[in-house]
Design a protein around this motif. Structure first.
Motif, short mmCIF file in Angstrom:
data_model
loop_
_atom_site.label_atom_id
_atom_site.label_comp_id
_atom_site.label_asym_id
_atom_site.label_seq_id
_atom_site.Cartn_x
_atom_site.Cartn_y
_atom_site.Cartn_z
N LEU A 144 0.85 -1.19 0.00
CA LEU A 144 0.00 0.00 0.00
C LEU A 144 0.89 1.24 0.00
O LEU A 144 1.69 1.43 0.92
CB LEU A 144 -0.91 0.01 1.23
CG LEU A 144 -1.85 -1.18 1.39
CD1 LEU A 144 -2.51 -1.16 2.76
CD2 LEU A 144 -2.91 -1.18 0.29
N VAL A 145 0.76 2.06 -1.02
CA VAL A 145 1.60 3.26 -1.16
C VAL A 145 0.72 4.50 -1.07
O VAL A 145 -0.27 4.61 -1.80
CB VAL A 145 2.36 3.26 -2.50
CG1 VAL A 145 3.36 4.42 -2.52
CG2 VAL A 145 3.07 1.94 -2.73
N LEU A 146 1.07 5.43 -0.19
CA LEU A 146 0.31 6.67 -0.05
C LEU A 146 0.93 7.73 -0.96
O LEU A 146 2.10 8.09 -0.80
CB LEU A 146 0.32 7.15 1.40
CG LEU A 146 -0.44 8.44 1.68
CD1 LEU A 146 -1.92 8.29 1.31
CD2 LEU A 146 -0.30 8.84 3.14
N LEU A 147 0.15 8.22 -1.91
CA LEU A 147 0.64 9.19 -2.89
C LEU A 147 0.37 10.63 -2.49
O LEU A 147 0.89 11.55 -3.12
CB LEU A 147 0.00 8.92 -4.26
CG LEU A 147 0.22 7.52 -4.83
CD1 LEU A 147 -0.57 7.35 -6.12
CD2 LEU A 147 1.69 7.24 -5.05
N SER A 148 -0.42 10.83 -1.47
CA SER A 148 -0.73 12.17 -0.98
C SER A 148 0.15 12.50 0.21
O SER A 148 0.71 11.60 0.85
CB SER A 148 -2.20 12.28 -0.56
OG SER A 148 -3.06 11.96 -1.62
N GLU A 149 0.25 13.78 0.51
CA GLU A 149 1.01 14.20 1.70
C GLU A 149 0.09 14.18 2.91
O GLU A 149 -1.01 14.75 2.89
CB GLU A 149 1.60 15.59 1.50
CG GLU A 149 2.42 16.05 2.70
CD GLU A 149 3.14 17.36 2.46
OE1 GLU A 149 3.60 17.98 3.44
OE2 GLU A 149 3.24 17.78 1.29
N VAL A 150 0.56 13.55 3.97
CA VAL A 150 -0.22 13.51 5.22
C VAL A 150 -0.09 14.87 5.90
O VAL A 150 1.04 15.34 6.10
CB VAL A 150 0.30 12.40 6.16
CG1 VAL A 150 -0.55 12.35 7.42
CG2 VAL A 150 0.30 11.06 5.45
N PRO A 176 3.37 8.53 8.75
CA PRO A 176 3.90 9.70 9.44
C PRO A 176 3.43 11.01 8.83
O PRO A 176 3.36 11.13 7.60
CB PRO A 176 5.43 9.55 9.29
CG PRO A 176 5.66 8.40 8.39
CD PRO A 176 4.38 7.72 8.10
N PRO A 177 3.08 12.00 9.65
CA PRO A 177 2.61 13.29 9.14
C PRO A 177 3.71 14.00 8.36
O PRO A 177 4.90 13.86 8.66
CB PRO A 177 2.22 14.06 10.41
CG PRO A 177 2.96 13.38 11.51
CD PRO A 177 3.09 11.95 11.12
N GLY A 178 3.29 14.74 7.34
CA GLY A 178 4.23 15.52 6.55
C GLY A 178 5.00 14.73 5.52
O GLY A 178 5.93 15.25 4.91
N GLU A 223 -4.15 15.86 14.28
CA GLU A 223 -4.33 14.51 14.78
C GLU A 223 -5.48 13.79 14.09
O GLU A 223 -5.40 12.60 13.79
CB GLU A 223 -4.59 14.55 16.29
CG GLU A 223 -4.76 13.18 16.95
CD GLU A 223 -3.49 12.34 16.89
OE1 GLU A 223 -3.61 11.10 16.99
OE2 GLU A 223 -2.40 12.91 16.78
N ASP A 224 -6.57 14.52 13.80
CA ASP A 224 -7.73 13.86 13.21
C ASP A 224 -7.58 13.67 11.70
O ASP A 224 -8.49 13.19 11.04
CB ASP A 224 -9.03 14.63 13.53
CG ASP A 224 -9.04 16.03 12.95
OD1 ASP A 224 -7.98 16.48 12.46
OD2 ASP A 224 -10.10 16.67 12.99
N SER A 225 -6.45 14.09 11.13
CA SER A 225 -6.22 13.88 9.70
C SER A 225 -5.23 12.76 9.44
O SER A 225 -4.66 12.66 8.36
CB SER A 225 -5.70 15.19 9.06
OG SER A 225 -6.71 16.16 9.04
N ALA A 226 -5.01 11.93 10.44
CA ALA A 226 -4.08 10.81 10.27
C ALA A 226 -4.67 9.77 9.33
O ALA A 226 -5.88 9.66 9.18
CB ALA A 226 -3.78 10.18 11.63
N LEU A 227 -3.79 9.01 8.68
CA LEU A 227 -4.22 7.91 7.84
C LEU A 227 -3.57 6.64 8.36
O LEU A 227 -2.36 6.61 8.60
CB LEU A 227 -3.82 8.14 6.38
CG LEU A 227 -4.33 7.06 5.41
CD1 LEU A 227 -5.85 7.10 5.31
CD2 LEU A 227 -3.70 7.23 4.03
#
Length: 228
Positions: free
Chosen positions: A127-133, A159-161, A138-142
């Motif tokens: 699973l690859v995240l292509l968007s920036e966290v 990790p955020p950012g 805190e409530d925008s974590a994936l």
């Protein structure tokens, strides 16, 4: 990385799959550069919210990528092939829910995006995240959630950012899901399967420019990424 025993799956339950791998999952690790993630994301937007990309097949077929993945998993693996012999990836955009509490373990509504499932088409799932966290929210974590044998849930948080981080798991054995986030989360799925003698023939030289896309392939040459 984690083993199946870390999640309570031991003995026959830990080897019910054909490969006999005891690998469970990794923590998120850097895989794609921000530029590569953006390029794939743009192609996905042009093709709709859900599309299948063949353009990056050379990356997943490269010896560099196979060496990276084979340092993590305890059995030889390779990317899964389509009936036509190509490498199939899926890119999905997960809509942001209006109510974050809607994805709690007890009350989650089973939808195509967040229901508990096993990977039926391949033993391992990348699973690859292509968007920036988003950072500092805190409530925008994936998260990727994995169900332990006792029914409790292990959450792996991106990790955020960061952009282009990935999680590898044995999705054919572990029930898992990725609850929707409160930001425009674009994810890519690469299917991985066990393969005898992966890389034994030396493979092809990675295509020009690949090193600019595969950040983790450069960072992970000496040691497996992620883990606890």
């Amino acid at each position: 990385s984690y083993t199946l025993a870390d999640f309570g799956y031991t003995g026959g339950m830990a080897t019910k799959q054909s490969s006999g791998s005891k690998f469970a999952c990794t923590e998120p690790f850097a895989l794609l550069t921000k530029q590569a993630s953006q390029a794939i994301r743009e192609q996905a937007r042009n093709g709709g919210e859900e599309c299948r990309l063949m353009n990056f097949a050379n990356l997943w077929e490269s010896q560099t990528f196979s060496n990276l993945i084979n340092r993590i998993v305890d059995v030889p693996v390779e990317v899964a092939r389509t009936k036509g012999g190509g490498v199939e990836t899926e890119v999905q955009t997960r809509g942001a829910p209006s109510d974050r509490s809607s994805h709690s373990i007890e009350d989650a509504k089973e939808t195509d995006e967040n229901k508990w499932h096993y990977s039926s088409e391949s033993e391992f799932t990348l699973l690859v995240l292509l968007s920036e966290v988003p950072s500092g929210e805190e409530d925008s974590a994936l998260e990727v959630e994995i169900k332990r044998r006792d029914g409790s849930v292990h959450a792996i948080r991106f990790p955020p950012g960061t952009t282009g981080h990935a999680v590898l798991l044995q999705g054919g054995v572990l029930a898992h899901r990725m609850p929707p986030a409160r930001f425009d989360a674009v994810t890519m799925v690469v299917k991985i399967e066990a393969a005898a003698g992966w890389g034994s023939d030396g493979g092809d030289t990675p295509p020009a420019g690949e090193g600019d896309m595969c950040e983790g392939c450069e960072r992970g040459r000496d040691a497996p990424p992620g883990g606890a």
